[in-house]
Design a protein around this motif. Structure first.
Motif, PDB file in Angstrom:
ATOM      1  N   UNK A 276       0.845  -1.232  -0.089  1.00 37.11           N
ATOM      2  CA  UNK A 276      -0.034  -0.089  -0.052  1.00 37.11           C
ATOM      3  C   UNK A 276       0.978   1.041  -0.029  1.00 37.11           C
ATOM      4  N   UNK A 277       0.354   2.336  -0.611  1.00 38.75           N
ATOM      5  CA  UNK A 277       1.082   3.630  -0.538  1.00 38.75           C
ATOM      6  C   UNK A 277       0.131   4.758  -0.279  1.00 38.75           C
ATOM      7  N   UNK A 278      -1.199   4.453   0.067  1.00 37.45           N
ATOM      8  CA  UNK A 278      -1.926   5.611   0.470  1.00 37.45           C
ATOM      9  C   UNK A 278      -2.716   5.309   1.748  1.00 37.45           C
ATOM     10  N   UNK A 298      11.350   8.654   5.308  1.00 29.87           N
ATOM     11  CA  UNK A 298      10.191   7.904   5.072  1.00 29.87           C
ATOM     12  C   UNK A 298       9.045   7.808   6.248  1.00 29.87           C
ATOM     13  N   UNK A 299       9.572   8.214   7.387  1.00 36.90           N
ATOM     14  CA  UNK A 299       8.587   8.339   8.474  1.00 36.90           C
ATOM     15  C   UNK A 299       7.753   9.741   8.284  1.00 36.90           C
ATOM     16  N   UNK A 300       8.399  10.749   7.869  1.00 39.77           N
ATOM     17  CA  UNK A 300       7.956  12.099   7.594  1.00 39.77           C
ATOM     18  C   UNK A 300       6.949  11.736   6.235  1.00 39.77           C
ATOM     19  N   UNK A 301       7.341  11.237   5.395  1.00 37.13           N
ATOM     20  CA  UNK A 301       6.513  10.855   4.259  1.00 37.13           C
ATOM     21  C   UNK A 301       5.369  10.069   4.721  1.00 37.13           C
ATOM     22  N   UNK A 302       5.339   9.285   5.551  1.00 32.45           N
ATOM     23  CA  UNK A 302       4.129   8.554   6.112  1.00 32.45           C
ATOM     24  C   UNK A 302       3.271   9.771   6.760  1.00 32.45           C
ATOM     25  N   UNK A 304       2.996  12.935   6.728  1.00 32.55           N
ATOM     26  CA  UNK A 304       2.639  14.193   5.615  1.00 32.55           C
ATOM     27  C   UNK A 304       1.536  13.629   4.614  1.00 32.55           C
ATOM     28  N   UNK A 305       1.453  12.161   4.439  1.00 34.00           N
ATOM     29  CA  UNK A 305       0.634  11.732   3.599  1.00 34.00           C
ATOM     30  C   UNK A 305      -0.562  11.044   4.492  1.00 34.00           C
ATOM     31  N   UNK A 306      -0.761  11.243   5.823  1.00 29.52           N
ATOM     32  CA  UNK A 306      -1.723  10.610   6.361  1.00 29.52           C
ATOM     33  C   UNK A 306      -1.491   9.107   6.615  1.00 29.52           C
ATOM     34  N   UNK A 307      -0.398   8.429   6.273  1.00 32.34           N
ATOM     35  CA  UNK A 307      -0.238   7.230   6.385  1.00 32.34           C
ATOM     36  C   UNK A 307      -0.099   6.692   7.941  1.00 32.34           C
ATOM     37  N   UNK A 308       0.752   7.580   8.670  1.00 32.25           N
ATOM     38  CA  UNK A 308       0.809   7.314  10.038  1.00 32.25           C
ATOM     39  C   UNK A 308      -0.463   7.248  10.726  1.00 32.25           C
ATOM     40  N   UNK A 309      -1.308   8.319  10.663  1.00 38.09           N
ATOM     41  CA  UNK A 309      -2.495   8.319  11.277  1.00 38.09           C
ATOM     42  C   UNK A 309      -3.509   7.425  10.869  1.00 38.09           C
ATOM     43  N   UNK A 310      -3.427   6.619   9.577  1.00 40.25           N
ATOM     44  CA  UNK A 310      -4.241   5.542   9.260  1.00 40.25           C
ATOM     45  C   UNK A 310      -3.611   4.369  10.016  1.00 40.25           C
ATOM     46  N   UNK A 311      -2.394   4.143  10.173  1.00 41.19           N
ATOM     47  CA  UNK A 311      -1.831   3.039  10.912  1.00 41.19           C
ATOM     48  C   UNK A 311      -2.357   3.177  12.361  1.00 41.19           C
ATOM     49  N   UNK A 312      -2.239   4.244  13.014  1.00 40.25           N
ATOM     50  CA  UNK A 312      -2.818   4.311  14.244  1.00 40.25           C
ATOM     51  C   UNK A 312      -4.121   4.061  14.520  1.00 40.25           C
ATOM     52  N   UNK A 313      -4.995   4.607  13.532  1.00 40.26           N
ATOM     53  CA  UNK A 313      -6.486   4.231  13.478  1.00 40.26           C
ATOM     54  C   UNK A 313      -6.895   2.731  13.354  1.00 40.26           C
ATOM     55  N   UNK A 314      -5.923   2.034  12.469  1.00 37.42           N
ATOM     56  CA  UNK A 314      -6.141   0.640  12.156  1.00 37.42           C
ATOM     57  C   UNK A 314      -5.716  -0.225  13.292  1.00 37.42           C
ATOM     58  N   UNK A 315      -4.640   0.410  14.177  1.00 30.39           N
ATOM     59  CA  UNK A 315      -4.118  -0.160  15.488  1.00 30.39           C
ATOM     60  C   UNK A 315      -5.196  -0.148  16.475  1.00 30.39           C
ATOM     61  N   UNK A 316      -5.962   1.075  16.586  1.00 25.69           N
ATOM     62  CA  UNK A 316      -6.890   1.079  17.424  1.00 25.69           C
ATOM     63  C   UNK A 316      -8.177   0.409  16.982  1.00 25.69           C
ATOM     64  N   UNK A 317      -8.300  -0.192  15.878  1.00 23.86           N
ATOM     65  CA  UNK A 317      -9.574  -1.128  15.400  1.00 23.86           C
ATOM     66  C   UNK A 317      -9.000  -2.497  15.600  1.00 23.86           C
ATOM     67  N   UNK A 346      13.409  13.401  16.151  1.00 26.42           N
ATOM     68  CA  UNK A 346      12.238  13.405  15.412  1.00 26.42           C
ATOM     69  C   UNK A 346      11.164  12.270  16.104  1.00 26.42           C
ATOM     70  N   UNK A 347       9.900  12.650  16.532  1.00 24.07           N
ATOM     71  CA  UNK A 347       8.815  12.121  17.150  1.00 24.07           C
ATOM     72  C   UNK A 347       8.620  10.710  16.335  1.00 24.07           C
ATOM     73  N   UNK A 348       8.606   9.369  16.904  1.00 23.06           N
ATOM     74  CA  UNK A 348       8.231   8.295  16.371  1.00 23.06           C
ATOM     75  C   UNK A 348       6.824   8.102  16.361  1.00 23.06           C
ATOM     76  N   UNK A 349       6.327   7.000  15.992  1.00 20.95           N
ATOM     77  CA  UNK A 349       5.020   6.597  15.753  1.00 20.95           C
ATOM     78  C   UNK A 349       4.374   6.384  17.221  1.00 20.95           C
ATOM     79  N   UNK A 350       5.138   6.008  18.094  1.00 22.02           N
ATOM     80  CA  UNK A 350       4.780   5.599  19.593  1.00 22.02           C
ATOM     81  C   UNK A 350       4.370   4.135  19.745  1.00 22.02           C
ATOM     82  N   UNK A 351       4.367   3.391  19.112  1.00 21.92           N
ATOM     83  CA  UNK A 351       3.635   2.006  19.306  1.00 21.92           C
ATOM     84  C   UNK A 351       4.428   1.258  20.027  1.00 21.92           C
TER      85      UNK A 351
END
Length: 483
Positions: A276-278, A298-302, A304-317, A346-351
């Motif tokens: 996946x890329x989106x 690559x972390x900043x790319x994720x 900026x493109x909302x992928x980090x938030x999408x991963x965190x949302x999927x994790x919550x689900x 740089x702040x990480x995703x935090x999981x």
């Protein structure tokens, strides 16, 4: 002094790497002392050498096919793309700087070529046969004057050249004719013959084309290699990442600087994966962040493109999240990088309960470890590390018990609530671990457990070499080499 055989292609993706691998095993099976060589490879898919330095995964595989320990001598120059038309230059396994494509071409390239040819001379002196892999096409008009990986190498080594073309793409005869016409007469004289790769159909229908080539150039078709389903790693420059949803929906984030994608090949065969890329694509039961040549970028790319938030949302689900190497670093609390991206803290995703600091020295080692993660606790696994980061975790994923065969006790990786991270590239090639990993997640998702078929690179090399040998005029090649 040993002989040299070179595999060149009419294009990138023609099959040079795997044909070279097959020929390495074929000649080794015939009793020759054979080694691979590629003067310069551009790849993010690397592996540790016996010397502890970094080398291309393609030459690593070819060394195994030759029954040799992988050495940086088989791939003196490795270019690792960083984006923005820049690459890290690795020479004899060690990074020596980062340059733009133009600066490399005009400044470092010639000096490194001369050094690489000294390495090739040494290999020829020590072995019966060196099988050399070319790069891309040998006749790109804008690049030919700067060539350090094709005909210039063949001329230096006095190598006979096999020209391979991918007939599955179409246009193979035109590609061969075009290549031959753009070679000088001296270069054409080095060509031993042609190989048509990835063919599906009746090879007898190709005879008029073979007759034309032999009449025009006096060179034979040396073989037609059928299209073969195999489990050997492909070069990453042209790999087509699959989107195959299995019963357990495993998604891998295709990072801009994704490295060592071969980590996930066992998952392709055991379950199927979806790259996946989106952000809107992230809906898997399992989300994997792979290794990266440039972790922070690559972390900043994720981010900026909302992928980090999408991963965190999927994790919550309820999704399970896994990171390997750079992916593990991203999943931690923070990264301090004053060397690769030079962006500092740089702040990480935090999981994951981990913090990473980048160091100047890159670790490239073969590892053995004992897993501490519950569902696979106590299992022994093997893999390798290629990293600049050093991570500390409150809950390590495993304990490294051996580095390049030397005993040690060193924690690595991290365990979160529903996330794990590890520096172990190749962990899924430990099939017992992969089965345990998949079945833990399958049970969570109400699926029946599965058995993961075990296979080895050694077996795959042998099977592939057998197919190539059955469809190649090996005797004619031996004759052309004077063997």
């Amino acid at each position: 002094m040993g002989r040299a055989l070179m595999i060149q292609g009419t294009s990138s993706g023609a099959g040079k790497s795997l044909l070279t691998t097959a020929l390495c095993r074929i000649f080794s099976n015939l009793g020759y002392d054979v080694v691979p060589f590629k003067s310069q490879n551009m790849s993010l898919n690397s592996a540790p050498s016996i010397e502890g330095g970094e080398m291309s995964r393609a030459q690593y595989l070819q060394a195994i096919a030759c029954r040799k320990k992988p050495s940086v001598r088989f791939n003196p120059i490795l270019l690792k793309p960083e984006g923005n038309m820049r690459s890290q230059v690795v020479f004899m396994g060690k990074p020596i700087g980062s340059v733009s494509a133009k600066d490399y071409m005009l400044s470092q390239k010639e000096e490194l070529f001369q050094k690489a040819m000294k390495v090739l001379d040494g290999l020829k002196e020590e072995h019966d046969l060196v099988i050399i892999e070319g790069a891309g096409s040998p006749v790109e008009i804008n690049l030919k004057d700067y060539d350090i990986a094709n005909m210039r190498v063949a001329k230096f080594a006095g190598a006979k050249v096999i020209l391979v073309t991918d007939i599955d793409r179409g246009g193979s005869f035109a590609s061969i004719v075009g290549t031959m016409e753009l070679l000088s007469e001296e270069e054409r004289d080095l060509v031993l013959g042609f190989v048509f790769n990835k063919f599906r159909g009746d090879a007898s229908l190709l005879k008029p084309g073979f007759d034309y080539l032999e009449k025009r150039y006096g060179k034979p078709a040396l073989g037609v290699i059928p299209y073969v389903e195999h489990r050997l790693p492909e070069e990453d420059s042209l790999v087509e990442f699959p989107k195959v949803k299995g019963e357990l929906h495993i998604q891998i984030v295709r990072l801009p600087h994704m490295s060592n994608f071969t980590d996930f090949e066992p998952l392709h065969w055991a379950n199927g994966v979806d790259y996946v890329t989106k952000a809107e694509e992230i809906k898997g039961d399992v989300v994997i962040i792979p290794g990266s040549k440039n972790t922070v970028e690559d972390l900043l790319w994720m981010r900026e493109n909302g992928i980090e938030d999408a991963i965190l949302e999927a994790y919550k689900d309820g999704a399970f999240v896994l990171g390997i190497c750079g992916g593990f670093q991203m999943l931690g609390k923070e990264i301090i990088d004053d060397f690769e991206s030079k962006r500092g803290k740089i702040k990480g995703i935090g999981l994951l309960p981990a913090k990473t600091v980048f160091k100047a020295e890159k670790r490239t080692n073969h590892l053995e470890a004992r897993v501490l993660w519950g569902p696979a606790e106590g299992m022994s696994v093997e893999g390798y590390e290629i990293r600049m980061g050093r991570s500390l975790s409150e809950r390590p994923f495993s304990v490294i018990t051996s580095v390049n065969g030397a005993g040690t006790l060193e924690p690595e990786g991290a365990i979160g609530e529903r996330a794990i991270g590890t520096y172990l590239h190749g962990i899924f090639h430990n099939f017992a671990f992969t089965e345990r990993f998949l079945n833990y997640l399958r049970r969570e998702n109400g699926l029946e457990p599965v058995s993961v078929e075990e296979w080895s690179i050694e077996e795959e090399i042998e099977k592939f070499a057998r197919v190539v040998g059955e469809n190649l005029d090996v005797e004619r090649i031996l004759g052309g080499l004077g063997l």
